[in-house]
Scaffold this motif. Structure first.
Motif, short mmCIF file in Angstrom:
data_model
loop_
_atom_site.label_atom_id
_atom_site.label_comp_id
_atom_site.label_asym_id
_atom_site.label_seq_id
_atom_site.Cartn_x
_atom_site.Cartn_y
_atom_site.Cartn_z
N GLY A 352 0.81 -1.21 0.00
CA GLY A 352 0.00 0.00 0.00
C GLY A 352 0.84 1.26 0.00
N ASP A 353 2.11 1.16 -0.37
CA ASP A 353 3.00 2.33 -0.40
C ASP A 353 2.54 3.27 -1.51
OD1 ASP A 353 5.45 3.92 -1.23
OD2 ASP A 353 6.22 2.90 0.54
N ALA A 354 2.16 4.47 -1.13
CA ALA A 354 1.58 5.42 -2.10
C ALA A 354 2.58 5.80 -3.18
CB ALA A 354 1.09 6.67 -1.38
N GLY A 355 3.83 6.03 -2.82
CA GLY A 355 4.83 6.42 -3.80
C GLY A 355 5.12 5.31 -4.79
N LEU A 356 5.25 4.08 -4.30
CA LEU A 356 5.52 2.97 -5.20
C LEU A 356 4.30 2.68 -6.08
CD1 LEU A 356 7.89 1.16 -5.82
CD2 LEU A 356 7.01 -0.52 -4.19
N ALA A 357 3.11 2.87 -5.53
CA ALA A 357 1.89 2.69 -6.32
C ALA A 357 1.83 3.70 -7.46
CB ALA A 357 0.66 2.81 -5.44
N ARG A 358 2.23 4.95 -7.19
CA ARG A 358 2.25 5.97 -8.25
C ARG A 358 3.22 5.56 -9.35
NH1 ARG A 358 2.32 9.63 -4.03
NH2 ARG A 358 4.57 9.90 -4.27
N ALA A 359 4.38 5.07 -8.94
CA ALA A 359 5.37 4.64 -9.94
C ALA A 359 4.84 3.49 -10.78
CB ALA A 359 6.67 4.23 -9.24
N ALA A 360 4.14 2.55 -10.13
CA ALA A 360 3.59 1.40 -10.85
C ALA A 360 2.52 1.83 -11.84
CB ALA A 360 3.02 0.39 -9.85
N SER A 361 1.80 2.89 -11.52
CA SER A 361 0.71 3.35 -12.38
C SER A 361 1.22 4.10 -13.61
CB SER A 361 -0.24 4.25 -11.60
OG SER A 361 -0.83 3.54 -10.52
N ALA A 367 11.36 3.34 -14.55
CA ALA A 367 11.59 4.69 -15.04
C ALA A 367 10.91 5.72 -14.14
CB ALA A 367 11.07 4.83 -16.48
N ALA A 368 9.67 5.42 -13.71
CA ALA A 368 8.97 6.34 -12.82
C ALA A 368 9.67 6.43 -11.47
CB ALA A 368 7.53 5.88 -12.65
N LEU A 369 10.16 5.30 -11.00
CA LEU A 369 10.89 5.27 -9.73
C LEU A 369 12.16 6.12 -9.84
CD1 LEU A 369 10.66 3.72 -6.96
CD2 LEU A 369 12.29 2.09 -7.91
N ALA A 370 12.82 6.03 -10.99
CA ALA A 370 14.04 6.81 -11.20
C ALA A 370 13.75 8.31 -11.16
CB ALA A 370 14.66 6.43 -12.54
N LEU A 371 12.67 8.73 -11.80
CA LEU A 371 12.33 10.15 -11.80
C LEU A 371 11.97 10.63 -10.40
CD1 LEU A 371 10.22 10.38 -15.08
CD2 LEU A 371 12.52 11.29 -14.68
N ASP A 372 11.35 9.75 -9.62
CA ASP A 372 10.88 10.13 -8.29
C ASP A 372 12.02 10.21 -7.28
OD1 ASP A 372 9.46 10.60 -6.01
OD2 ASP A 372 8.12 8.90 -6.20
N ALA A 373 12.99 9.29 -7.37
CA ALA A 373 13.95 9.18 -6.27
C ALA A 373 15.41 9.05 -6.69
CB ALA A 373 13.57 7.98 -5.40
N ILE A 383 18.28 -1.37 -9.56
CA ILE A 383 19.15 -2.00 -8.58
C ILE A 383 18.59 -1.79 -7.18
CG2 ILE A 383 21.42 -1.86 -7.47
CD1 ILE A 383 22.58 -1.19 -10.24
N ALA A 384 18.12 -0.58 -6.91
CA ALA A 384 17.60 -0.27 -5.58
C ALA A 384 16.38 -1.11 -5.24
CB ALA A 384 17.25 1.22 -5.49
N LEU A 385 15.46 -1.24 -6.19
CA LEU A 385 14.24 -1.98 -5.91
C LEU A 385 14.52 -3.48 -5.78
CD1 LEU A 385 11.29 -1.81 -5.36
CD2 LEU A 385 10.83 -1.72 -7.81
N LEU A 386 15.40 -4.00 -6.62
CA LEU A 386 15.75 -5.42 -6.50
C LEU A 386 16.49 -5.67 -5.19
CD1 LEU A 386 16.88 -6.28 -10.15
CD2 LEU A 386 14.71 -6.79 -9.03
#
Length: 566
Positions: A352-361, A367-373, A383-386
């Motif tokens: 239920g992590d809001a930030g990760l859910a936004r990236a998934a959407s 790529a979305a995760l990269a732009l966010d963090a 690498i970070a998520l794995l």
């Protein structure tokens, strides 16, 4: 609408059998009926009322039915597979799971061991293992009904009965699909396969000799290392590399790729081609491809996380270099569907992590995760998520993990809690309740995957017990994600199988691999199949994860050749 449920057993000899309708309490709701031709009777009853068939083991019963009648049951309850799930939930991994063993536990009798799995060339005898495990005076149908009723009681008593019931239904549906895929087979062109093998390995050698190209690579490897060496023997290869100043712990591919020496590249190529020759070469085709179809034997729930295995044949590891041999029949298409970035999406949905859910959407999660963090750096985001999912703490991954912990706290809290539970010797569960074994049952688990992902123990002074605890924590950290991904994949497979049956008899599931399916269909039905795939993925998302905003898209390609789908 009240579901129709029918328990069924075949006669010990001949083609007849018996069945009995079951009520809401899982007990007999009518008389026991005998039928002289069980397969034909099952086909008629399936067409009339589509019941949920209760039987001891799909992988024994269903092939027998398919040999005798054109019947494809919509639903079943597989006692053997359900027993395995329920035993796991009770912390009893590895206990015998056959009908006979379940019956023995009900009556406080010694549990008979499960029969060995049939080999590729064995012809299993229908219900043989279950009959020999039941007392001579025990009636198989009576035992089946009693064990089914007990399983329903245990499901109702579980922490989340609705989820457990869904898991058991999806596992049982997967067993139906596995038998069908093995029977229908994946289209395989021997002509193209020959062309690919000759191009990779050279002409087929006589008498089981090593192909010419492998021999050439072996000679060049020896020249690069300056001494004779058997490339298939790590005991010879490791010292040979050490003599030229390259110190390796293993000859695994991920380690060789980090080595800047010409011998490493030669050994990598040799290993790749040698694996193709051994696992998918000419001898493999003679054993596994019949009448233009690759017919694997899937083992449902063969891995403790819920992933499938195969009983030989290597169906879950078809090399990319050979996918050109998978060619649709004339006038047909292969609809290849791949659930990309499945495990990261599962983590987003479960936590239920809001930030990760936004990236998934956003489509491309990394790529979305990269732009966010991660300042737009996609490789570092991946690498970070794995690292978060697999527990990697060494090198750059450890630094990136700290960023993940700050920016996506709910996601990290979920996996780190799972890791702590494992380190303490506890068990964790998937979204639908599939349960990890305890460390004492670790013989049922292969944890090499965590090490292959780059995990390293940074505390050289840690005791063996501490290192073992951390290793098990890495296993449970990923188990909650991988097993929940299996929950989704099985629910998707069951939903897709049902939707394909509604289209008609021609679209057939012919391949399943963790997060990928292939449907063989007439070209004019390809669009309908692609729509069915998309709907099945979304249905599985809702069933397994509830009202999550995280999408689980399946990318589809309608192609004539599997190699063109990637």
């Amino acid at each position: 609408m009240v579901e129709s449920v029918v328990a069924v057993v075949p006669d010990p000899v001949g083609s007849g059998g018996r069945w009995c309708a079951l009520g809401a309490d899982a007990g007999a709701a009518g008389p026991v009926e005998s039928v002289p031709d069980l397969a034909a009777a099952v086909a008629r009853r399936e067409a009339a009322e589509r019941p949920r068939w209760v039987w001891a083991a799909t992988d024994e019963m269903y092939p027998w039915l398919l040999e005798r009648a054109p019947v494809r049951p919509a639903r079943c309850h597989d006692v053997k597979l359900v027993e395995s799930l329920l035993l796991g939930m009770a912390g009893r991994h590895g206990r015998p799971r056959s009908l006979g063993a379940a019956w023995a536990r009900l009556h406080d009798l010694p549990e008979p061991p499960d029969a060995p799995e049939a080999g590729a060339d064995d012809q299993p005898v229908l219900f043989a293992a279950d009959r020999q495990h039941l007392p001579q005076d025990a009636d198989p149908l009576t035992a089946l009904i009693a064990v089914y009723a007990d399983q329903r009681r245990r499901i109702a008593a579980s922490e989340h009965p609705d989820r457990t019931l869904l898991l058991c239904a999806a596992e049982s549906a997967g067993a139906l699909a596995a038998v069908e895929m093995g029977r229908d087979g994946l289209p395989w062109s021997a002509t193209v396969h020959d062309e690919l093998l000759v191009g990779l390995l050279g002409p087929r050698p006589a008498g089981g000799a090593r192909p010419a190209l492998l021999g050439d690579l072996s000679l060049r490897l020896q020249q690069a290392l300056g001494r004779p060496v058997n490339p298939d023997s790590p005991a010879q290869v490791l010292p040979a590399f050490a003599r030229v100043g390259v110190h390796l712990r293993t000859t695994r591919s991920h380690e060789l790729r980090e080595v800047d020496h010409p011998a490493a590249a030669l050994l990598l190529r040799y290993k790749e081609l040698s694996r193709i020759h051994a696992a998918h070469g000419w001898a493999w085709r003679e054993a596994w491809v019949r009448s233009g179809r690759f017919r694997p034997e899937y083992v449902v729930g063969g891995v403790v996380s819920g992933r499938w295995a195969t009983r030989g044949g290597g169906a879950l590891q078809i090399p990319r270099l050979l996918r050109g041999a998978v060619v649709a029949d004339p006038g047909h298409r292969l609809v290849v569907a791949d659930a990309g970035q499945l495990e990261p999406r599962v983590l987003a949905a479960m936590s239920g992590d809001a930030g990760l859910a936004r990236a998934a959407s956003a489509g491309d999660l990394y790529a979305a995760l990269a732009l966010d963090a991660f300042s737009g750096d996609r490789p570092r985001a991946k690498i970070a998520l794995l690292a978060a999912m697999y527990g990697q703490t060494s090198g750059e991954a450890g630094q990136l993990l700290a960023v993940m912990r700050r920016r996506f706290p709910a996601a990290l809290a979920l996996v780190e809690a799972a890791a702590r539970t494992g380190e303490a010797g506890g068990v964790v569960r998937s979204r639908l309740g599939r349960t990890s074994p305890t460390p004492s049952a670790s013989r049922f688990v292969d944890t090499d995957g965590a090490d292959d992902a780059g995990t390293a123990d940074t505390d050289g002074a840690a005791s063996a017990g501490q290192r073992a605890a951390r290793s098990w924590g890495r296993f449970t950290r990923n188990f909650v994600i991988q097993a929940s991904a299996s929950d989704w994949a099985l629910a998707m497979l069951a939903a897709l199988r049902r939707r394909l049956a509604a289209i008609g008899p021609e679209p057939r599931l012919v391949f399943f691999q963790h997060d990928e399916v292939i449907v063989h269909a007439p070209a004019e039905l390809a669009a309908a199949v692609e729509a069915a795939v998309a709907a099945a993925g979304d249905e599985a998302r809702r069933l397994v994860f509830g009202p999550t905003p995280v999408p689980f898209p399946l990318e589809t390609h309608a192609v004539t050749c599997y190699a063109d789908a990637k």
